[in-house]
Write a protein that holds these residues in place. Structure first.
Motif, short mmCIF file in Angstrom:
data_model
loop_
_atom_site.label_atom_id
_atom_site.label_comp_id
_atom_site.label_asym_id
_atom_site.label_seq_id
_atom_site.Cartn_x
_atom_site.Cartn_y
_atom_site.Cartn_z
N UNK A 40 8.06 -8.79 -7.99
CA UNK A 40 9.08 -8.38 -7.02
C UNK A 40 10.31 -7.79 -7.72
N UNK A 41 10.56 -8.30 -8.95
CA UNK A 41 11.73 -7.78 -9.67
C UNK A 41 11.43 -6.44 -10.37
N UNK A 42 10.16 -6.11 -10.51
CA UNK A 42 9.84 -4.80 -11.07
C UNK A 42 10.12 -3.74 -10.01
N UNK A 43 10.12 -2.52 -10.41
CA UNK A 43 10.36 -1.46 -9.41
C UNK A 43 9.06 -0.84 -8.91
N UNK A 44 7.94 -1.49 -9.23
CA UNK A 44 6.66 -0.89 -8.86
C UNK A 44 6.54 -0.71 -7.34
N UNK A 45 6.92 -1.78 -6.63
CA UNK A 45 6.84 -1.73 -5.17
C UNK A 45 7.67 -0.59 -4.59
N UNK A 46 8.78 -0.29 -5.22
CA UNK A 46 9.62 0.83 -4.77
C UNK A 46 8.98 2.17 -5.11
N UNK A 47 8.47 2.23 -6.33
CA UNK A 47 7.95 3.51 -6.81
C UNK A 47 6.78 4.02 -5.96
N UNK A 48 5.92 3.09 -5.55
CA UNK A 48 4.73 3.55 -4.81
C UNK A 48 5.07 4.02 -3.40
N UNK A 49 6.27 3.75 -2.93
CA UNK A 49 6.65 4.24 -1.60
C UNK A 49 6.54 5.77 -1.55
N UNK A 50 6.68 6.38 -2.73
CA UNK A 50 6.57 7.85 -2.78
C UNK A 50 5.19 8.34 -2.33
N UNK A 51 4.21 7.43 -2.33
CA UNK A 51 2.89 7.82 -1.85
C UNK A 51 2.91 8.13 -0.35
N UNK A 52 3.93 7.62 0.31
CA UNK A 52 4.03 7.84 1.75
C UNK A 52 3.07 6.95 2.54
N UNK A 53 2.87 7.32 3.78
CA UNK A 53 2.00 6.58 4.69
C UNK A 53 0.64 7.25 4.72
N UNK A 60 -9.65 -5.22 14.87
CA UNK A 60 -10.21 -4.17 15.72
C UNK A 60 -9.16 -3.62 16.68
N UNK A 61 -8.06 -4.35 16.83
CA UNK A 61 -7.04 -3.89 17.78
C UNK A 61 -6.05 -2.91 17.16
N UNK A 62 -5.88 -3.03 15.84
CA UNK A 62 -4.85 -2.19 15.24
C UNK A 62 -4.91 -2.30 13.71
N UNK A 63 -4.92 -1.16 13.05
CA UNK A 63 -4.67 -1.12 11.61
C UNK A 63 -3.23 -0.69 11.42
N UNK A 64 -2.44 -1.58 10.83
CA UNK A 64 -1.05 -1.24 10.59
C UNK A 64 -0.94 -0.45 9.29
N UNK A 65 -0.58 0.80 9.41
CA UNK A 65 -0.46 1.68 8.25
C UNK A 65 0.83 1.35 7.51
N UNK A 66 0.71 1.09 6.23
CA UNK A 66 1.90 0.79 5.44
C UNK A 66 2.26 1.98 4.56
N UNK A 67 3.52 2.03 4.18
CA UNK A 67 3.97 3.06 3.24
C UNK A 67 3.64 2.57 1.83
N UNK A 68 3.10 3.47 1.02
CA UNK A 68 2.87 3.11 -0.38
C UNK A 68 1.44 2.71 -0.70
N UNK A 69 0.58 2.86 0.27
CA UNK A 69 -0.83 2.50 0.07
C UNK A 69 -1.48 3.53 -0.87
N UNK A 70 -2.32 3.06 -1.81
CA UNK A 70 -2.97 4.00 -2.73
C UNK A 70 -3.83 5.00 -1.97
N UNK A 71 -3.85 6.22 -2.48
CA UNK A 71 -4.54 7.29 -1.75
C UNK A 71 -5.94 7.57 -2.28
N UNK A 72 -6.30 6.90 -3.37
CA UNK A 72 -7.62 7.14 -3.98
C UNK A 72 -7.94 5.99 -4.92
N UNK A 73 -9.17 5.93 -5.41
CA UNK A 73 -9.57 4.82 -6.28
C UNK A 73 -8.71 4.68 -7.53
#
Lengths: 406, 406, 406, 406
Positions: A388-401, A45-58
């Motif tokens: 972690x060795x895949x590039x998926x985590x990197x690729x989704x950064x393009x989704x932005x914050x 309730x104090x804070x939602x930390x917005x991360x980069x790369x979070x999915x934008x839709x279902x």
């Protein structure tokens, strides 16, 4: 470690009378549903930390979930929360899931995020708001038909904050009537899972406050209504595994929301606070799996295992993988319990031998076992590293914050 | 204060729409059973402090209980614990009670103080010990017939200390079978009150660990089986009054063991830790007393109010009087709730007005009311002072030290 | 398993950068004191189950303790409780201990089992009772001189049951004055360990109710006064390992009373309820062992590890062995933490990697390691089996029933 | 009721030896600070219910606060939270307050709502984030100078969610260093109030987790550093009034954040869950107010009473008024304690008389007393009614929806 580690392990377990082939089969069969909202932003309730790369839709949530399934092979279905995952075309969502190797799982009605629900939803004394809430659950049954889901998973936030705020017994009556209407709408193959919670967001009384209240509702509704145990929804000190055993014996355990807690409903990574408790839950489930009563055995076989974690500060996808790995680890350990030894010690009322027969299984290192299981399943031996060795985590950064908040 | 205080109070309550004549009738009708063991020596696991003047047998316990009734007029019956209160001739005990103006109340089987019960009684995996335990409960039914008691009040200490020590589901089956045998032995007018407890003396799992487990047993047994709520037997934070409301609505609340706790099952003087909680319990009972459902109303009317306090450091008789006075005080306050105002605020979903309608009743000083009630009942206006001014406390010192330990 | 298991294990740990030779040295150096009262009869307030074969005097308690040391090699000292272990000739007791390969350990004053202590001992408002209590602690210092003990281990049961029963601040003043007198009597090499407890036997307030109160007293007394952490003496949810880290940092952690609890002060076998918590305590201790601050390192090196378990339903000697084995297991696991990996993850604020670096050490099976350690120490590879296969348990049955109650 | 009610009450209290004139003086002197954020929208992690009429900026918050002061006469100052209440010109804000009859109170730095604080603020291992956090606190000291505030009230959300996530001891060192820098910046008349909290938003360890940790920091910092007790920040069962007494005795109690809780940090209306606890806190404060030690008396006289409630479902202004009324009610009751009677019973170790001397004060109805006090203060006799009958609640609806979230 490697193959020799497994050979060694297998030999040792064989000496204990444990057939690892059966153990491996059960490990391969363990499927755990992940929640769409576990991939979105979340917090306290104090804070939602917005991360980069979070999915934008279902659709993107499903893509993230597919990564978890890709590396674990254990998470083929994804639970949806409505309206968070509301889409215009559920066929399209279902096809997207299938194209990713997934199915759509439990449908979770959301009865707590409308302004109208300030004083409750299914229990609200205002009939029109109650109607709106019931209608929403009926809509969820429709959605379940579209998505091919067989589970309606209901967490009810209803309750009060002050003595006298509303009439507890009348709220109970309203709840039953609301649930009966929902129950009537279920298709024969569908199950309604009723969750309970000790407190939060209500701070005086919660209408479904403990397993007894959820069980009682399920009893009144009929065989398609079952209880859902969220491992973080109990008073301090509660013996959760006893509740699991109890509900199994009554053939009313429908599923789990797995997560960890040290204090309240902390929603931490599964198995990170008290791994022994998770192991002991699986001990009770396995014990019920060989019960003399067929109904209990069947109930144990049909448990819906689901994760319900709200990641506060950690990256979502690897945190979800960690939860899955921890579930597998504790399940594997429970499979190493020598139930004959347990039974013999119990019959002799040998407390120390009985306790030892349980704890010794917990103390095994099941890494070689899980590695071989994964090899045989054709998934990475080390799922976390593979991700972690895949590039998926990197690729989704393009989704932005600014992606979806659960 | 005095008569003018009451006149003043009455006027004020009349202005609020409270009819004090009805309130007084209900106060006069409130009867609270005291426990024979509450007059004996007791303590903690670290030390039982032996007091001078403790009753040496059941007959003397009744004499002490008669003092509490003499000054309060509210405690006409005394609960017995078997075998603590075992006597050769129960007729004689009954006549002794009657000669003191008392009746014998609930019979409490003791299933925890035999060496044989180290691993449980009604749930024990050892059939012969289970038989012994069941037989003891059947003996208690016989005793109830002799004493004219209609209640069997069962607290079960059964449980385990370690995971795996015994099979939780099988213990549940044994418990049900044992209780069914006991239930069959009941006369039609008798009721079986099933108590539950969060923990202690079992520290891993308790076979009747919460209201849901006791309720479920009562449901399976039949209409003569009801749940007994001990106010000190819950996890921290549990909303006890909600459980009370819930059981009333299910017509399965049979009675109370009143006491106070801050931590675990502390067994302190009733109303000494959180008096508001006791008041809120009575609020729920009174609310159920005017329920639309006749069964709920009847259940509320038949609640067995009993004290179960284990005095550690305070003199027994005045401590018991204090508990009774505190129950009366909180009941009196609850009777001052304006239920119309509560209902109206609830219907308008006016949280602050609803909360206020409850709390304002709690804030009244009911001393003048209780004084008038006592006057009209023909008992001392200040029961504690009346007891302390009598020489009873002095006279029993002749009993010496070393009386009965609960 | 056997040597090859160890070879395998060693190789794996070497790959992780863990030097098992150092680990083994630390395991061999771990000494855990057992309590004389852990060999006596005990129970709950409801029932003490009398066992056959319980030692009848302090000499026999030492003989039982010697068995635990014989099979574990880890328990060379025994704590005494005065007056439970009062003897006429402490030289004789000391020689008996030495003849059994033992030394006499911490002296525990008993300030809760005299009738005079009904309202407290060192905090009692009655000066003569306070004097009696202080004198008893001074007597214990004398006994410590006779027995060669360097530790006075003080658990204070003082507290109140009701608001207003006594003045909290004045009790605090009395406590400090009492402790100062005790502190003055200590020889320079002696340490006073001050224990705290959340509640029980006091149920309203406990004069030493938490670590902060014990720490504050120790601070006022001086460097020879330290805090003792009993792992069962905290409120539900308390992070015990944080308190351990905190006290180490303040150089005020003196020792432990190890036991397990799920609910209150359950005094169960160490490591039987939440083994991960015990592991995390050792993680903090090991972390402090390499602190930059020399005082903290020294404090960590001088911790007095002691068991304080009250066996309710299990045979005493094997239960004690089980507690010792469980301590060794969790200590061994903590020694496998790769502190470089932890530090690196912490510096990178990589939550998942840091959590993993801790948990992965917990998941190792340390059985082969402990077996080799035991072999090298010249004690049985399987201490429990060695004890059970000896005839000691049979021989002591000749003592009959009715031995010492803690 | 009315004047005659008071006459009656006064007579009765005079008979008990209570001088109501002194009581009234103390009641008039009781000032309670309300928090600016208590007038904004708030909720739980599941939902913030947006209300119509919420203030849109700090100036409007002060206007709402002025209403509370207008009807109670007890709330002349308002606490600010920075940056929630950041304005360009604090002189302007101060003048606005003064024009409303208010002063600006404690300055509360916010160290939890920046994305940078995901792993902590003053304890963060990242030096630049720590610097940013320290700078923010220094900025708050500057603001305090501008606003004329003498209090910096620091709640620290820092902690971790998982074992190993960060080094507990090093975080402690960083915290001390950060606080020392803040402490150095204080003007001589300023006080730093250090708050502690059991858990949330951190779920594994909280850097200031209990009173002992806050106290220890305050001790190291110096006399201007004191502890702030939030009544909702403790483990279940904690005796809060003992902590109050303890800190008063150490002259380290700086102030309160009043609110109520049944479960965790529920932030409910003060006095709505367990009014007796609030009364017992005041009992300890009044007891310390007449301590023989001048420092303790002075500490008790300088306590900063502040509300910290987060209204979830109730209208803000009347909820705040209710909290104030409840504080006054319990303070008034505590003032009716006959301390001579308490002392006498304590000296005689008469448990029942001592308990009675406390409880009987709680049972008085202080309504007539508070009415007369209000009359004499020139504020409405019924503040709640006065507010509800004013048109203020209607007028602010023009602000619309979407005001400030705490």
């Amino acid at each position: 470690m490697g193959d020799s580690a497994y050979t060694f392990f297998e030999q040792h377990q064989a000496n204990r009378g444990i057939n690892l082939e059966e153990v491996k089969q059960q490990l391969k069969a363990l499927k755990i549903e992940t929640p769409s909202w576990g991939y979105g932003d979340s917090g306290t309730r104090f804070k939602v930390f917005k991360q980069v790369g979070i999915p934008r839709n279902p659709f993107e949530k499903l893509e993230d979930a597919a990564q978890v399934h890709r590396v674990t092979g254990a998470c083929p279905s994804v639970a949806l929360h409505i309206p968070w995952d509301k889409v215009e075309d559920y066929d399209q969502l279902r096809h997207h899931a299938e194209s990713l190797g997934l199915t759509l799982g439990a449908i979770n009605p959301n009865l707590f995020q409308e302004d109208d629900y300030i004083f409750g939803s299914l229990c609200n004394s205002n009939e029109s708001i109650r109607r709106q809430a019931v209608n929403h659950t009926l809509e969820c049954v429709d959605i379940a038909r579209s998505t091919g889901s067989s589970l309606i998973s209901l967490w009810l936030a209803d309750g009060t904050n002050y003595p006298g705020q509303d009439n507890i017994r009348e709220r109970k009556h309203r709840l039953l009537a609301s649930l009966q209407e929902l129950y009537q709408a279920l298709d024969p193959h569908m199950r309604l899972l009723i969750e309970y919670k000790f407190f939060e967001p209500a701070f005086y009384h919660t209408d479904l406050g403990d397993w007894g209240m959820a069980y009682n509702m399920a009893l009144k509704l009929g065989p398609q209504a079952l209880v859902l145990v969220d491992t973080g929804h109990h008073a301090q000190g509660t013996n959760v595994e006893q509740i699991v055993a109890y509900l199994l014996d009554e053939q009313k355990l429908g599923g789990f929301h797995f997560n960890s807690r040290k204090y309240a409903d902390d929603d931490l990574i599964v198995g990170s606070v008290n791994p022994y408790e998770l192991f002991l839950i699986f001990y009770q489930i396995l014990d019920a799996s060989s019960a003399t009563d067929a109904g209990t055995r069947q109930t144990a076989a049909n448990i819906a295992y689901m994760i319900d974690q709200s990641h506060c500060i950690e990256p979502k996808i690897p945190a979800m993988i960690r939860s899955i790995l921890n579930v597998q680890t504790q399940f594997a350990k429970a499979l190493l319990i020598n139930f004959d030894a347990v039974k013999q010690a119990q019959e002799q009322q040998d407390v120390l031998a009985a306790e030892n027969a349980i704890r010794e299984a917990f103390e095994f290192d099941v890494t070689p076992l899980l590695q071989v299981v994964r090899e045989e399943m054709g998934v990475p031996v080390d799922p976390m590293r593979a991700y972690l060795q895949s590039d998926y985590g990197q690729r989704i950064l393009a989704r932005g914050k600014g992606g979806a908040s659960w």
